[in-house]
Each structure stands twice: as C-alpha cells, then as structure tokens.
Design a protein around this motif. Structure first.
Motif, PDB file in Angstrom:
ATOM      1  N   MET A   1       0.835  -1.176   0.000  1.00 56.24           N
ATOM      2  CA  MET A   1       0.000   0.000   0.000  1.00 56.24           C
ATOM      3  C   MET A   1       0.881   1.241   0.000  1.00 56.24           C
ATOM      4  N   GLY A   2       0.465   2.233  -0.751  1.00 56.56           N
ATOM      5  CA  GLY A   2       1.207   3.468  -0.793  1.00 56.56           C
ATOM      6  C   GLY A   2       0.311   4.605  -1.198  1.00 56.56           C
ATOM      7  N   ILE A   3       0.894   5.760  -1.302  1.00 54.21           N
ATOM      8  CA  ILE A   3       0.168   6.946  -1.708  1.00 54.21           C
ATOM      9  C   ILE A   3      -0.058   6.887  -3.214  1.00 54.21           C
ATOM     10  N   VAL A   4      -1.282   7.207  -3.635  1.00 50.80           N
ATOM     11  CA  VAL A   4      -1.626   7.191  -5.052  1.00 50.80           C
ATOM     12  C   VAL A   4      -1.827   8.624  -5.519  1.00 50.80           C
ATOM     13  N   ASN A   5      -1.123   9.006  -6.583  1.00 47.39           N
ATOM     14  CA  ASN A   5      -1.278  10.325  -7.188  1.00 47.39           C
ATOM     15  C   ASN A   5      -1.688  10.143  -8.641  1.00 47.39           C
ATOM     16  N   VAL A   6      -2.793  10.799  -9.028  1.00 45.70           N
ATOM     17  CA  VAL A   6      -3.275  10.754 -10.404  1.00 45.70           C
ATOM     18  C   VAL A   6      -3.384  12.190 -10.892  1.00 45.70           C
ATOM     19  N   SER A   7      -2.786  12.469 -12.032  1.00 50.39           N
ATOM     20  CA  SER A   7      -2.809  13.828 -12.568  1.00 50.39           C
ATOM     21  C   SER A   7      -2.981  13.791 -14.082  1.00 50.39           C
TER      22      SER A   7
END
Length: 174
Positions: A1-7
């Motif tokens: 699990m980790g941080i998800v960044n969508v741009s």
C-alpha cells in the motif's frame, strides 16, 4: 500500500462487479486535473473507492454509477477515516442506488465545486440519501462556495440522523 497520485488523466467506461469502477485506493490519494466518466461499480464508488483520505481537485466526474457514492466513496479502514476532500471540481449526472449521488464519505470538505443533476433515491425516515453528498458518520463535513443544482424535492446533502454535522462555511448556492 502506498500513496496514489493521479494527474492529467482520463478514466472512462470502466466497470466492476465489486467497488471502485476506475480506481480502488487503500491509502491517501490525490486526484487532480482528471476526468472520470461513465464508470460503474456494483457496490461502492462508481469512479473511486478509497480508504484513508481522497483529495480531488480541478477534476470532472460525469455519469458514474454505484450503489453508494456514484462518483466517490470514502470509507474508514486501517486506522484512517473515510475522508473525502473535493475542490474546484464538477460533478454531473452521477447516480447512487442507495446514498450519495456524487459523494459518500464519513467526513471531509467540499469547496468551490459544482454539483448538477446528481441523484440518490428518495427515502422516508431519518436516513436522507443526498443527491450530491451523503455523510455516514458523526464527523464533520464542511461545505463552502459550492453550487448545488438539480432535483429540488430531495436534499442535495444528506446524512444518517443529524444533518447538523454538515458545517456551512458560507457561499453555497442551492
């Protein structure tokens, strides 16, 4: 699990027989300048289902469907609480079968968004489904500077029990 960044992304026409039509995230996630359209989930989060905190800014959520949280569903798990923070975004034509036409969350904020023609069912009793936003727990949900438009016979914001847990920060237009 980790941080998800969508741009700067587009998710369209995705579906699942579970939850999270386009994305299922299990920790803090940041969504910006992205479009989610015509995604669906049989259970929760037509576009996004997340644990922890979902931060969505400058994004568009259109015509997504689910049982709960037509566009976004935030839920408590793993020691973090289903917070949804949305700003400068547009939610249009999203639909929930049970609650939260656009957003279903335990707590969060909504600032400077446009919510148009999102739908949740009409229900008699203390449970108010919320065409735009449904809050499921006793934590606060702050709203300010939003435009809410659509079915005027059903509330745009709803909560199980006490609606006082929505904090009006001013500037909302219903």
């Amino acid at each position: 699990m980790g941080i998800v960044n969508v741009s700067n992304s587009r998710f369209s026409g995705n579906s699942t027989q579970a939850s999270g039509g386009a994305l299922w995230v299990e920790q803090t996630s940041t969504i910006e300048n992205s479009t989610f359209s015509a995604n669906s989930a049989d259970y929760s989060g037509g576009a996004i289902r997340g644990y922890g905190t979902i931060n969505a800014t400058k994004s568009t959520f259109a015509n997504n469907t689910a049982s709960e949280g037509g566009a976004i569903y935030g839920f408590y798990a793993y020691g973090e609480g289903g917070m949804v923070d949305v700003s400068d975004s547009t939610f249009t034509g999203n639909e929930a079968v049970l609650a939260g036409g656009a957003v279903f969350a335990q707590s969060g904020t909504a600032y400077f968004n446009t919510f148009v023609n999102n739908e949740a069912p009409a229900v008699n009793g203390v449970d108010t489904p919320g065409n735009a936003i449904y809050k499921s727990e006793d934590d606060f949900f702050r709203i300010g500077g939003n435009i809410f438009a659509g079915d005027s016979e059903r509330p745009q914001v709803g909560m199980r029990g006490n609606l006082a847990m929505f904090v009006d920060m001013g500037g909302n237009v219903f």
